[in-house]
Design a protein around this motif. Sequence first.
Motif, short mmCIF file in Angstrom:
data_model
loop_
_atom_site.label_atom_id
_atom_site.label_comp_id
_atom_site.label_asym_id
_atom_site.label_seq_id
_atom_site.Cartn_x
_atom_site.Cartn_y
_atom_site.Cartn_z
N GLY A 1 -10.18 -20.48 1.85
CA GLY A 1 -10.11 -20.58 0.40
C GLY A 1 -9.15 -19.58 -0.21
O GLY A 1 -8.55 -19.84 -1.26
N GLY A 2 -8.97 -18.45 0.43
CA GLY A 2 -8.06 -17.43 -0.07
C GLY A 2 -6.66 -17.52 0.52
O GLY A 2 -5.78 -16.74 0.15
N GLU A 3 -6.47 -18.42 1.45
CA GLU A 3 -5.16 -18.59 2.10
C GLU A 3 -4.53 -19.88 1.57
O GLU A 3 -4.62 -20.94 2.19
CB GLU A 3 -5.33 -18.64 3.62
CG GLU A 3 -5.90 -17.38 4.23
CD GLU A 3 -4.91 -16.24 4.20
OE1 GLU A 3 -3.68 -16.50 4.16
OE2 GLU A 3 -5.35 -15.08 4.21
N ARG A 4 -3.90 -19.79 0.40
CA ARG A 4 -3.39 -21.00 -0.27
C ARG A 4 -2.35 -21.73 0.57
O ARG A 4 -2.36 -22.94 0.71
CB ARG A 4 -2.79 -20.60 -1.62
CG ARG A 4 -2.25 -21.79 -2.42
CD ARG A 4 -1.81 -21.34 -3.79
NE ARG A 4 -2.95 -20.83 -4.54
CZ ARG A 4 -2.82 -20.09 -5.65
NH1 ARG A 4 -1.62 -19.76 -6.08
NH2 ARG A 4 -3.89 -19.67 -6.29
N LYS A 5 -1.42 -20.97 1.16
CA LYS A 5 -0.37 -21.60 1.96
C LYS A 5 -0.95 -22.31 3.18
O LYS A 5 -0.58 -23.45 3.49
CB LYS A 5 0.65 -20.55 2.40
CG LYS A 5 1.81 -21.11 3.21
CD LYS A 5 2.79 -20.02 3.61
CE LYS A 5 3.58 -19.54 2.42
NZ LYS A 5 4.69 -18.64 2.84
N ARG A 38 4.94 -28.76 -1.08
CA ARG A 38 4.10 -27.91 -1.92
C ARG A 38 3.62 -26.65 -1.19
O ARG A 38 3.08 -25.74 -1.83
CB ARG A 38 2.87 -28.69 -2.41
CG ARG A 38 3.20 -29.88 -3.29
CD ARG A 38 1.93 -30.58 -3.77
NE ARG A 38 1.15 -29.72 -4.68
CZ ARG A 38 -0.01 -29.16 -4.38
NH1 ARG A 38 -0.54 -29.34 -3.17
NH2 ARG A 38 -0.65 -28.42 -5.27
N VAL A 39 3.82 -26.58 0.12
CA VAL A 39 3.26 -25.48 0.90
C VAL A 39 3.78 -24.12 0.44
O VAL A 39 3.03 -23.16 0.26
CB VAL A 39 3.54 -25.67 2.41
CG1 VAL A 39 3.16 -24.41 3.19
CG2 VAL A 39 2.77 -26.87 2.94
N ASN A 40 5.09 -24.03 0.23
CA ASN A 40 5.71 -22.74 -0.12
C ASN A 40 5.81 -22.48 -1.62
O ASN A 40 6.37 -21.47 -2.04
CB ASN A 40 7.11 -22.65 0.49
CG ASN A 40 7.05 -22.48 1.99
OD1 ASN A 40 6.14 -21.84 2.53
ND2 ASN A 40 8.00 -23.08 2.69
N LYS A 41 5.27 -23.42 -2.44
CA LYS A 41 5.30 -23.20 -3.88
C LYS A 41 4.34 -22.09 -4.27
O LYS A 41 3.23 -22.00 -3.76
CB LYS A 41 4.92 -24.51 -4.61
CG LYS A 41 6.05 -25.54 -4.66
CD LYS A 41 5.68 -26.69 -5.56
CE LYS A 41 6.84 -27.66 -5.70
NZ LYS A 41 6.51 -28.80 -6.60
#
Length: 438
Positions: free
Chosen positions: A248-252, A432-435
């Motif tokens: 949950g805290g690792e958005r990428k 969207r991964v690196n956004k």
Amino acid sequence: MARTILLKGNKKLLNAWAFYDWANSVYSLVIASAIFPIYYGQLFRIAGIEKISIFGGEIARAPLISYTTSLAFVCIAIITPFISGIADYLGNKKVFMQFFCYMGGIACIGLYWFSLEHIEAGLICYFFGLVGFWVSFAINNSYLPDIAYPEQQDRISAKGFSLGYIGSVILLLLNLAMVMKPATFGIQGEGAELLAMRYSFASVGIWWILFSQYTFYHLPKGNKRSGPRKRIILNGFRELRGVWQQLGGERKLKRYLGAFFVYSMAVQTVMLIAAYFGEEEVNWGTDEERTIGLIVSILVIQLVAVIGATLTARASELFGNIKTLVVVNILWVGICIYAYYVSSPTEFYIAAGCVGVVMGGIQALSRSTYSKFLPDTKDTASFFSFYDVSEKIGIIIGTFLYGMVAQFTGSMRNATIFLGLFFILGAFLLLRVNKKSP
């Protein structure tokens, strides 16, 4: 003399890890893709039946093997995170990897006795072979961040897949020679071809167990978690819950997993149905031409995949992992569109070659990309279980949806176009991964 403990990044350790692909990939090629499907179909054709009574009911051969495969993947999806959580807690994931490796190898040897008269026992061996292959492979994947530094992971991941493709092709060629010319290998009499196929199943199990010993000798035992060793099963589930909370805290990482789930669903479905598509939709001429053509196409995929895995690893070094994966997904879309129009053997061989290039690349790069996105943790087996469970659930959903589209539209070609939509969505999600924005 005591065994030398190899440090992270050591070349010998990296090669030993990659060598497990050489050991176990023979299962996915010889049994899952090539010889076993032919053997299974011939048993029914020789018996002159299309349905068989099993477990108190009657079922056709195609749904029977399909349901068994689906059930195996449901089991794999459930037990992989369970086993990984316990392995991380105890710090002995190599023991679990060995258990599932040996279980799968012995199950392959057990397929030697596969027959319609004992279909239940044969399907049980088929089931455990699948489970052993995928669970041991998942645990091996989880070793990648333990044994390789980030800058080493793309290349060693690609090397593993390349070794797997080469090793499996070598054994397949030997088995094909045995099936096509059984007398040359001392196999004679009525049913010599089927007997040669049964020997092939046993050879897979022996190869798998034998060559895995080099990997097991050098791999570390695992990273042991601190804390009490009581209620290990519950602690395994707590470990998985902790991983989910970290995600949950690792958005990428979370975005990448979402993209991987979507495009992997299509990749794995293509791998499983390619031979069936070729058999039904391509105009081969005779049955013999169909059998040879399908086997040749499988070999083409395996050999070209070696080149694909290597080229993709080099491209990732130049342009980055995510950009490379986006391009590979777009190439997959083109292949799906091309496959819709395939009708001749030559066109099918071209499609197989294209599939080989992108298949080898997307598998190797997906594994190493996920490894790079992991947070600083020792719970690598648990984190990789999410990766592998995503892949297995994708297989269940992908094959089910593919079958539904083919059934209701009356054409596997339409289902192939349907898979192309997943690659389009996968490419979009990868962007969207690196956004930085939510």
